[in-house]
Design a protein around this motif. Structure first.
Motif, PDB file in Angstrom:
ATOM      1  N   ASP A  52     -21.792  21.703  16.140  1.00 45.63           N
ATOM      2  CA  ASP A  52     -22.993  20.998  16.616  1.00 45.63           C
ATOM      3  C   ASP A  52     -23.631  20.301  15.424  1.00 45.63           C
ATOM      4  O   ASP A  52     -24.383  20.913  14.640  1.00 45.63           O
ATOM      5  N   THR A  53     -23.298  19.018  15.246  1.00 47.26           N
ATOM      6  CA  THR A  53     -23.793  18.283  14.083  1.00 47.26           C
ATOM      7  C   THR A  53     -25.285  18.030  14.170  1.00 47.26           C
ATOM      8  O   THR A  53     -25.934  17.781  13.139  1.00 47.26           O
ATOM      9  N   THR A  54     -25.850  18.073  15.380  1.00 48.60           N
ATOM     10  CA  THR A  54     -27.296  17.830  15.515  1.00 48.60           C
ATOM     11  C   THR A  54     -28.113  19.013  15.022  1.00 48.60           C
ATOM     12  O   THR A  54     -29.306  18.875  14.773  1.00 48.60           O
ATOM     13  N   ARG A  55     -27.479  20.171  14.872  1.00 49.62           N
ATOM     14  CA  ARG A  55     -28.196  21.359  14.392  1.00 49.62           C
ATOM     15  C   ARG A  55     -27.649  21.841  13.046  1.00 49.62           C
ATOM     16  O   ARG A  55     -27.898  22.975  12.639  1.00 49.62           O
ATOM     17  N   GLY A  56     -26.865  20.981  12.381  1.00 47.50           N
ATOM     18  CA  GLY A  56     -26.407  21.304  11.038  1.00 47.50           C
ATOM     19  C   GLY A  56     -25.140  22.124  10.970  1.00 47.50           C
ATOM     20  O   GLY A  56     -24.746  22.573   9.883  1.00 47.50           O
ATOM     21  N   PHE A  57     -24.457  22.351  12.105  1.00 52.18           N
ATOM     22  CA  PHE A  57     -23.197  23.095  12.087  1.00 52.18           C
ATOM     23  C   PHE A  57     -22.070  22.082  12.123  1.00 52.18           C
ATOM     24  O   PHE A  57     -21.532  21.749  13.174  1.00 52.18           O
ATOM     25  N   ASP A  58     -21.705  21.575  10.932  1.00 52.33           N
ATOM     26  CA  ASP A  58     -20.722  20.502  10.830  1.00 52.33           C
ATOM     27  C   ASP A  58     -19.309  21.064  10.805  1.00 52.33           C
ATOM     28  O   ASP A  58     -19.088  22.225  10.418  1.00 52.33           O
ATOM     29  N   PRO A  59     -18.311  20.255  11.207  1.00 56.20           N
ATOM     30  CA  PRO A  59     -16.915  20.725  11.196  1.00 56.20           C
ATOM     31  C   PRO A  59     -16.487  21.161   9.803  1.00 56.20           C
ATOM     32  O   PRO A  59     -16.782  20.489   8.805  1.00 56.20           O
ATOM     33  N   ALA A  60     -15.762  22.302   9.761  1.00 55.53           N
ATOM     34  CA  ALA A  60     -15.247  22.831   8.499  1.00 55.53           C
ATOM     35  C   ALA A  60     -13.981  23.620   8.796  1.00 55.53           C
ATOM     36  O   ALA A  60     -13.915  24.362   9.780  1.00 55.53           O
ATOM     37  N   ALA A  61     -12.979  23.464   7.957  1.00 55.82           N
ATOM     38  CA  ALA A  61     -11.680  24.111   8.195  1.00 55.82           C
ATOM     39  C   ALA A  61     -11.805  25.621   8.204  1.00 55.82           C
ATOM     40  O   ALA A  61     -11.115  26.315   8.957  1.00 55.82           O
ATOM     41  N   ASP A  62     -12.705  26.196   7.352  1.00 54.77           N
ATOM     42  CA  ASP A  62     -12.813  27.648   7.291  1.00 54.77           C
ATOM     43  C   ASP A  62     -13.560  28.236   8.478  1.00 54.77           C
ATOM     44  O   ASP A  62     -13.683  29.463   8.590  1.00 54.77           O
ATOM     45  N   GLU A  63     -14.087  27.376   9.359  1.00 57.26           N
ATOM     46  CA  GLU A  63     -14.765  27.859  10.566  1.00 57.26           C
ATOM     47  C   GLU A  63     -13.845  27.873  11.790  1.00 57.26           C
ATOM     48  O   GLU A  63     -14.246  28.287  12.877  1.00 57.26           O
ATOM     49  N   ILE A  64     -12.622  27.377  11.631  1.00 57.90           N
ATOM     50  CA  ILE A  64     -11.671  27.403  12.745  1.00 57.90           C
ATOM     51  C   ILE A  64     -11.242  28.838  12.996  1.00 57.90           C
ATOM     52  O   ILE A  64     -10.875  29.574  12.078  1.00 57.90           O
ATOM     53  N   ARG A  65     -11.295  29.265  14.253  1.00 53.99           N
ATOM     54  CA  ARG A  65     -10.872  30.611  14.629  1.00 53.99           C
ATOM     55  C   ARG A  65      -9.432  30.567  15.132  1.00 53.99           C
ATOM     56  O   ARG A  65      -9.041  29.641  15.860  1.00 53.99           O
ATOM     57  N   TYR A  66      -8.647  31.602  14.778  1.00 57.35           N
ATOM     58  CA  TYR A  66      -7.238  31.675  15.150  1.00 57.35           C
ATOM     59  C   TYR A  66      -6.952  32.977  15.886  1.00 57.35           C
ATOM     60  O   TYR A  66      -7.622  34.001  15.685  1.00 57.35           O
ATOM     61  N   ALA A  67      -5.916  32.935  16.725  1.00 58.33           N
ATOM     62  CA  ALA A  67      -5.429  34.134  17.411  1.00 58.33           C
ATOM     63  C   ALA A  67      -3.960  33.928  17.723  1.00 58.33           C
ATOM     64  O   ALA A  67      -3.492  32.791  17.913  1.00 58.33           O
ATOM     65  N   ALA A  68      -3.203  35.022  17.783  1.00 53.84           N
ATOM     66  CA  ALA A  68      -1.777  34.973  18.116  1.00 53.84           C
ATOM     67  C   ALA A  68      -1.488  36.016  19.170  1.00 53.84           C
ATOM     68  O   ALA A  68      -2.142  37.063  19.224  1.00 53.84           O
ATOM     69  N   GLY A  69      -0.500  35.717  20.038  1.00 54.20           N
ATOM     70  CA  GLY A  69      -0.184  36.684  21.080  1.00 54.20           C
ATOM     71  C   GLY A  69       0.946  36.222  21.969  1.00 54.20           C
ATOM     72  O   GLY A  69       1.736  35.342  21.604  1.00 54.20           O
ATOM     73  N   ILE A  70       1.005  36.804  23.163  1.00 51.07           N
ATOM     74  CA  ILE A  70       2.038  36.511  24.154  1.00 51.07           C
ATOM     75  C   ILE A  70       1.369  36.227  25.484  1.00 51.07           C
ATOM     76  O   ILE A  70       0.312  36.811  25.802  1.00 51.07           O
ATOM     77  N   SER A  71       1.949  35.320  26.272  1.00 50.60           N
ATOM     78  CA  SER A  71       1.352  34.938  27.550  1.00 50.60           C
ATOM     79  C   SER A  71       2.408  34.890  28.635  1.00 50.60           C
ATOM     80  O   SER A  71       3.609  34.774  28.364  1.00 50.60           O
ATOM     81  N   PHE A  72       1.958  34.956  29.879  1.00 56.93           N
ATOM     82  CA  PHE A  72       2.829  34.856  31.056  1.00 56.93           C
ATOM     83  C   PHE A  72       2.110  34.016  32.100  1.00 56.93           C
ATOM     84  O   PHE A  72       0.908  34.217  32.361  1.00 56.93           O
ATOM     85  N   GLU A  73       2.815  33.067  32.693  1.00 50.92           N
ATOM     86  CA  GLU A  73       2.251  32.210  33.736  1.00 50.92           C
ATOM     87  C   GLU A  73       3.195  32.180  34.924  1.00 50.92           C
ATOM     88  O   GLU A  73       4.426  32.123  34.751  1.00 50.92           O
TER      89      GLU A  73
END
Length: 772
Positions: A716-737
């Motif tokens: 949210d750039t209007t509130r000072g939360f600008d894009p940053a690589a260290d703010e990207i959240r990651y997860a790994a797993g398995i899925s079924f569809e």
């Protein structure tokens, strides 16, 4: 021998008896047949070479007996005379009343019965013991071909009343003989172990006995010989031959010994590659398709690949029956000249395009998707492109195409598309569950192929603890003959974001849209259209500071006049669960001047599939999405209810749905209010997946499994939360569809890789009854 005596000896005896049983000759005034039960008199008269009024002698009577025996209908035949009347006395063979097969497991009963029917042994037919004995041998040979040398087949015949028999086949299949040893003679370039490793058959051992690779079968050995031949030919041994293949059996019939005698011959390299014949296409262009290079080891596989590539290239120009044959010409110095003889034949044209299997869909709907036209040059590319277009409609589970020459011509073909239709509509009441929305109740009427016209129509109402909605839409994908589409939609929606654990407000929205689509190319469309949106915001029990301030400044209701546009390029091989191709879209939507608030939203999405194997069972997938929104004119920011959200199933798995990003600010007087997700005006998401076959399931079109790594967040750039690589959240797993009868089912098990203390994580997530 016994069968021979039963069938031939009576005829010989009776033939010798006739001269003493009847006068030398007489004129037949009538013929009577005695002893018939099931066989009609017409069958006898049709086979008998004597008619009323004929003058007969001993030779003709003997021939008559032999003829009647040859019909196979009778076990005994005799002729007598009553004055000038010829009396034919017969004894019919019994009929087969019942056939039973017992003891078979590895050959299905229906397969055995079909073989019997082809041999003339089935219920209701005449029983002949000689045929039965041949059947015993044929069944036994079938088991021997499987390596069951100690199999035994016995046929028991039970006599029944009224001249009938029942046949019971008692089968002892025995065990498949194990390969005790494989011996290869004549190999010098490759060791025995190297060659045997390429074969399906293996010598007996603890692992091969578990996998049954040590079980001998004639078909497997034939396949292994072809494998060895291909291996040698692909490595330059042009003169390779299999001189003999011998299989010897141990006295106990449980072990076999396989001996292969081969002649490798010399290994050849490529001296030169030539193109000869009527090339049609410029030689320089065809030379680029040659995958054999001078100096490298000759390869049959690469030579065949080159022939196929050149054939396809000629097919693009309309030479549907082109013949390109590669021939290696060997030289004494260990090199070979590979000559590709190009015979394009005549240029072909499409006379007719036929459709089969479309019982619900009108022919004109399929013709709208055709890239190959009747009367035009038959292009293999356009014919295949038309097949792909039909699969992308989603109307058909499978589409096959066949090109056949027109009889009496040498330059015309007919193209036939055979489709297998699948359900494209539904009329249902449904109950689903989502971890985000809880219980979902709904009623929907939707049809992607409305009355077989290819048009899409839908109406639906849905209700859950957080969302109540109603919608109606209609789209004509071929509003004009040029493929311009036009669609209308109207939606009313009430969303309680507090129930979805996003924020504390309720949003009521009414939206109406008109959309036009214009085809830029076979795979690319431009979409645009106007719309209108009315939004009303109601604060929840504990509204955030940002929500309260917005309502105070802008009021609780806003109208927006919308303009939207997008460009979409879609090369997916099918509409549902694709396995190859990509879909890229860039869209923009703007609330134009005259609206209560002016803003815009831009999104870019990609979804690409990369098949790893030829059967498309192992597939890589890469999905990305980025979005940006902002206000313009007198508006400094996007309305908060138009924010992007991230997290959850279909976004970044392993995190609570819509939970990522900077949270809202609690009001000072809200003692027990916690911070809630507030979304943002910048979205970044990505997902890398490896799709693999579902264990013990062959249908990859309706279900799939994958391992994945997801990443993303909202800012949210209007509130000072600008894009940053260290703010990207990651997860790994398995899925079924899985596309089930009651709706789509999906679940995932994910482990967050870099979650922070303030993040809401959820490792197991699923959805039932909603689109993924």
């Amino acid at each position: 021998m016994k069968g021979f005596l039963r069938n031939v000896l009576p005829a010989m005896v009776l033939a010798l008896w006739v001269p003493t049983a009847a006068p030398e000759s007489f004129t037949v005034s009538d013929i009577e047949v005695e002893g018939l039960q099931r066989v009609s008199a017409g069958n006898v008269f049709g086979a008998l070479p004597v008619e009323i009024g004929d003058r007969v002698n001993n030779n003709l009577l003997s021939e008559s007996i032999r003829t009647l025996f040859r019909t196979g209908l009778f076990s005994d035949v005799s002729l007598a005379r009553d004055g000038d009347i010829l009396i034919v006395e017969v004894e019919e063979r019994p009929s087969i009343s019942d056939i039973e097969v017992e003891g078979n497991e590895n050959i299905e009963t229906e397969q055995l019965m079909e073989g019997m029917r082809q041999a003339g042994v089935e219920e209701g037919q005449i029983f002949q013991r000689a045929t039965l004995e041949r059947l015993e041998l044929e069944i036994l040979r079938s088991y021997v071909a499987q390596g069951r040398y100690n199999a035994d087949v016995q046929a028991e015949v039970e006599e029944l009343p009224r001249n009938r028999v029942a046949i019971n086949f008692n089968i002892n299949e025995g065990d498949v003989a194990a390969i005790q040893h494989i011996n290869i003679i004549g190999n010098e370039e490759y060791s025995d172990s190297d060659l045997i490793s390429r074969m399906a058959l293996r010598e007996t051992g603890w692992w091969s006995s578990i996998t049954n690779k040590d079980k001998y079968a004639r078909e497997k050995l034939s396949g292994d010989l072809e494998t060895l031949r291909s291996h040698y030919l692909n490595n330059g041994f042009v003169d390779f031959t299999v001189e003999s293949s011998n299989v010897s059996l141990a006295p106990d019939k449980q072990k076999v010994f396989v001996t292969l005698a081969i002649d490798e011959g010399p290994q050849y390299s490529v001296r030169e590659v030539k193109l000869e014949g009527n090339l049609i296409v410029p030689k320089e262009e065809l030379e680029k398709l040659i995958v054999l290079e001078q100096g490298e080891t000759f390869s049959q596989q690469r030579m065949t690949m080159t022939s196929n590539l050149i054939t396809r290239r000629l097919g693009r120009e309309g030479y549907s029956f082109a013949n390109v044959e590669g021939v290696p010409q060997v030289h004494e110095d260990g090199t070979t000249t590979v000559v590709f003889e190009v015979q394009p034949g005549k240029r072909t044209y499409v006379r007719r395009i036929h459709f089969r299997g479309n019982t619900a869909t009108h022919d004109e709907v399929l013709r709208q998707e055709m890239r190959q036209m009747e009367g035009g040059v038959a292009s293999s590319d356009r014919i295949e492109s038309s097949r792909t277009q039909l699969e992308r409609t989603g109307f058909f589970q499978q589409v096959n195409v066949d090109t056949s020459p027109v009889a009496g011509t040498d330059d015309q073909v007919d193209v036939t598309y055979t489709v297998e239709e699948q359900p494209t509509g539904s009329l249902s009441a449904n109950i689903g569950f989502s971890q985000v929305s809880g219980l979902i109740f709904g009623a929907d009427i939707s049809e992607k192929n409305f009355f077989g016209t290819g048009r899409r129509a839908s109406f639906g109402v849905n209700s859950s603890q957080s969302v109540n909605s109603a919608n109606i839409s209609y789209t004509n994908p071929f509003y004009t003959v040029d493929g311009v589409s036009r669609g209308f939609s109207l939606q009313a929606r009430e969303t309680d974001f507090e129930e979805e654990d996003i924020s504390s407000f309720v949003l009521d929205t009414i939206t109406a849209r008109m959309t036009f689509g214009y085809p830029i190319s076979n795979n690319t469309r431009l979409n645009f259209g106007p719309g209108y949106s009315y939004n009303r915001v109601k604060a929840g029990r504990f509204p955030a500071v940002e929500i309260s301030n917005f309502i105070d400044e802008e009021g609780d209701s806003q109208s927006a006049f919308l303009l939207s546009g997008s460009i979409v390029r879609n090369t997916h091989n099918r509409g549902r669960m694709p396995t190859s191709g990509s879909r890229n879209s860039l869209s923009i939507e703007s609330a134009v001047p005259g609206s209560a608030l002016t803003y815009f939203k831009i999104r870019h999405k990609t979804d690409s599939f990369f098949p790893i194997d030829s059967r498309h069972r192992w597939v890589g997938r890469l999905r990305t999405e980025v979005g940006y929104s902002d206000g313009y004119g007198d508006v400094n920011a996007t309305p908060f209810y138009e924010h992007f959200f991230a997290g959850g199933y279909g976004s970044v798995r392993g995190y609570e749905a819509n939970s990522l990003g900077n949270e809202s600010t609690p009001a000072d007087d809200a003692m027990f209010q916690r911070e809630r997700p507030f979304g943002g005006n910048v979205l970044v998401e990505t997902s890398a997946q490896l799709i693999f076959p579902v264990p013990f399931a062959a249908d990859s079109r309706s279900m799939r499994t994958a391992v994945f790594v997801d990443g993303g967040n909202v800012f949210d750039t209007t509130r000072g939360f600008d894009p940053a690589a260290d703010e990207i959240r990651y997860a790994a797993g398995i899925s079924f569809e899985w596309i089930t009868a009651i709706g789509p089912l999906g679940f995932s098990l994910a482990e967050p890789l870099n979650s922070q203390a303030e993040d809401d994580t959820r490792r197991f997530q699923f959805s039932l009854g909603q689109q993924f």
